[in-house]
Write an enzyme that holds these catalytic residues in place. Sequence first.
Site, mmCIF file in Angstrom:
data_model
loop_
_atom_site.group_PDB
_atom_site.id
_atom_site.type_symbol
_atom_site.label_atom_id
_atom_site.label_comp_id
_atom_site.label_asym_id
_atom_site.label_seq_id
_atom_site.Cartn_x
_atom_site.Cartn_y
_atom_site.Cartn_z
ATOM 1 N NE ARG A 4 -4.735 -1.654 9.945
ATOM 2 C CZ ARG A 4 -3.741 -1.070 9.285
ATOM 3 N NH1 ARG A 4 -3.882 0.146 8.824
ATOM 4 N NH2 ARG A 4 -2.613 -1.716 9.081
ATOM 5 N NE ARG A 42 7.566 -3.332 6.229
ATOM 6 C CZ ARG A 42 6.276 -3.019 6.193
ATOM 7 N NH1 ARG A 42 5.773 -2.444 5.131
ATOM 8 N NH2 ARG A 42 5.488 -3.315 7.196
ATOM 9 C CE LYS A 62 -2.134 -1.147 3.857
ATOM 10 N NZ LYS A 62 -1.810 -2.513 4.252
ATOM 11 N NE ARG A 89 1.758 -5.642 10.900
ATOM 12 C CZ ARG A 89 2.861 -5.493 10.165
ATOM 13 N NH1 ARG A 89 3.973 -6.150 10.493
ATOM 14 N NH2 ARG A 89 2.855 -4.715 9.118
ATOM 15 N NE ARG A 110 5.991 -1.119 10.257
ATOM 16 C CZ ARG A 110 4.923 -1.044 9.474
ATOM 17 N NH1 ARG A 110 4.972 -0.347 8.341
ATOM 18 N NH2 ARG A 110 3.827 -1.667 9.802
HETATM 19 P P1 ATP Z 1 1.892 -2.176 5.404
HETATM 20 O O1 ATP Z 1 2.018 -0.707 5.620
HETATM 21 O O2 ATP Z 1 3.156 -2.842 5.089
HETATM 22 O O3 ATP Z 1 0.818 -2.546 4.400
HETATM 23 P P2 ATP Z 1 0.378 -2.471 7.797
HETATM 24 O O4 ATP Z 1 -0.865 -2.182 7.047
HETATM 25 O O5 ATP Z 1 0.277 -3.509 8.875
HETATM 26 O O6 ATP Z 1 1.517 -2.858 6.799
HETATM 27 P P3 ATP Z 1 0.500 0.220 8.855
HETATM 28 O O7 ATP Z 1 -0.665 0.639 8.026
HETATM 29 O O8 ATP Z 1 1.715 1.037 8.831
HETATM 30 O O9 ATP Z 1 1.006 -1.225 8.521
HETATM 31 O O10 ATP Z 1 -0.055 0.081 10.357
HETATM 32 C C1 ATP Z 1 0.779 -0.341 11.413
HETATM 33 C C2 ATP Z 1 -0.049 -0.516 12.668
HETATM 34 O O11 ATP Z 1 -0.625 0.768 13.041
HETATM 35 C C3 ATP Z 1 -1.262 -1.447 12.568
HETATM 36 O O12 ATP Z 1 -0.923 -2.794 12.751
HETATM 37 C C4 ATP Z 1 -2.157 -0.889 13.697
HETATM 38 O O13 ATP Z 1 -1.726 -1.305 14.963
HETATM 39 C C5 ATP Z 1 -1.934 0.609 13.607
HETATM 40 N N1 ATP Z 1 -2.918 1.257 12.709
HETATM 41 C C6 ATP Z 1 -2.662 1.877 11.523
HETATM 42 N N2 ATP Z 1 -3.792 2.334 10.960
HETATM 43 C C7 ATP Z 1 -4.807 1.999 11.804
HETATM 44 C C8 ATP Z 1 -6.224 2.154 11.775
HETATM 45 N N3 ATP Z 1 -6.842 2.760 10.759
HETATM 46 N N4 ATP Z 1 -6.945 1.660 12.817
HETATM 47 C C9 ATP Z 1 -6.355 1.060 13.849
HETATM 48 N N5 ATP Z 1 -5.032 0.859 13.928
HETATM 49 C C10 ATP Z 1 -4.256 1.319 12.924
HETATM 50 MG MG MG Z 2 2.249 1.019 5.103
#
Ligand code: ATP
Ligand code: MG
Length: 190
Positions: free
Chosen positions: A89, A128, A14, A145, A134
């Site tokens: 999410r 990564r 993403k 996750r 991270r």
């Molecule tokens: P990637 O970015 O590689 O696709 P990802 O989607 O797990 O991986 P991030 O979007 O960076 O990573 O989110 C990291 C963490 O931040 C999540 O696992 C969660 O704990 C928190 N987080 C991020 N966005 C939200 C959200 N919209 N609602 C709740 N928690 C969130």
């Molecule tokens: Mg990301």
Amino acid sequence: MLNIVITGAPGSGKGTQSDLIVKNYGLHHISTGDMLRAEIKAGSEIGQLAEHIIADGKLVPDNVMIEMLHKQILEHKDAKGFIFDGFPRTVAQADALDKMLISMGEKIDILLVMNVKHETLVERLILRGQTSGRSDDNKETIEKRLAVYTENTLPVIEFYRQSNRLTEADNNTTVEDCFAQIKKIIDAHQ
Ligand code: ATP
Ligand code: MG
């Protein structure tokens, strides 16, 4: 405005594809994960709350995320459009986003889901983790996750799919090939 939601499992690319969309279409990137990591770095109240939740692979509470997102949108009202990365999410977040946009006379124009095979996701995230620093890019948290994604975020995708609003990109491929698919979707919309 052109408003895009990019969604998909952790590690589905993403962030990488969002950067390319920003470069090519001039949208304002809102990555809730990046925002939370900045809060942690700054040692803010939200950062202190989020630190353990993120390291544990769980979700930060909806009310915190919705407020954070609302603030960002208001601060960048004049943008050409937004790319929402990592939000919504949960179904509650999806509802809140729809309402926020409606109140501005806007809507989600494109819902883009990134499809990647489970074992590829795990491989990419572990790789990564060797450089990202991270707290959540380790084998145990990665599996958590992915489970949280299946439980909380897949229902959001199914909801959008049923209302015929979903577009999909296959990212079991290269960054360039995936972006070519996305470009086609965006250009077909305009
Ligand atoms: P990637 O970015 O590689 O696709 P990802 O989607 O797990 O991986 P991030 O979007 O960076 O990573 O989110 C990291 C963490 O931040 C999540 O696992 C969660 O704990 C928190 N987080 C991020 N966005 C939200 C959200 N919209 N609602 C709740 N928690 C969130
Ligand atoms: Mg990301």
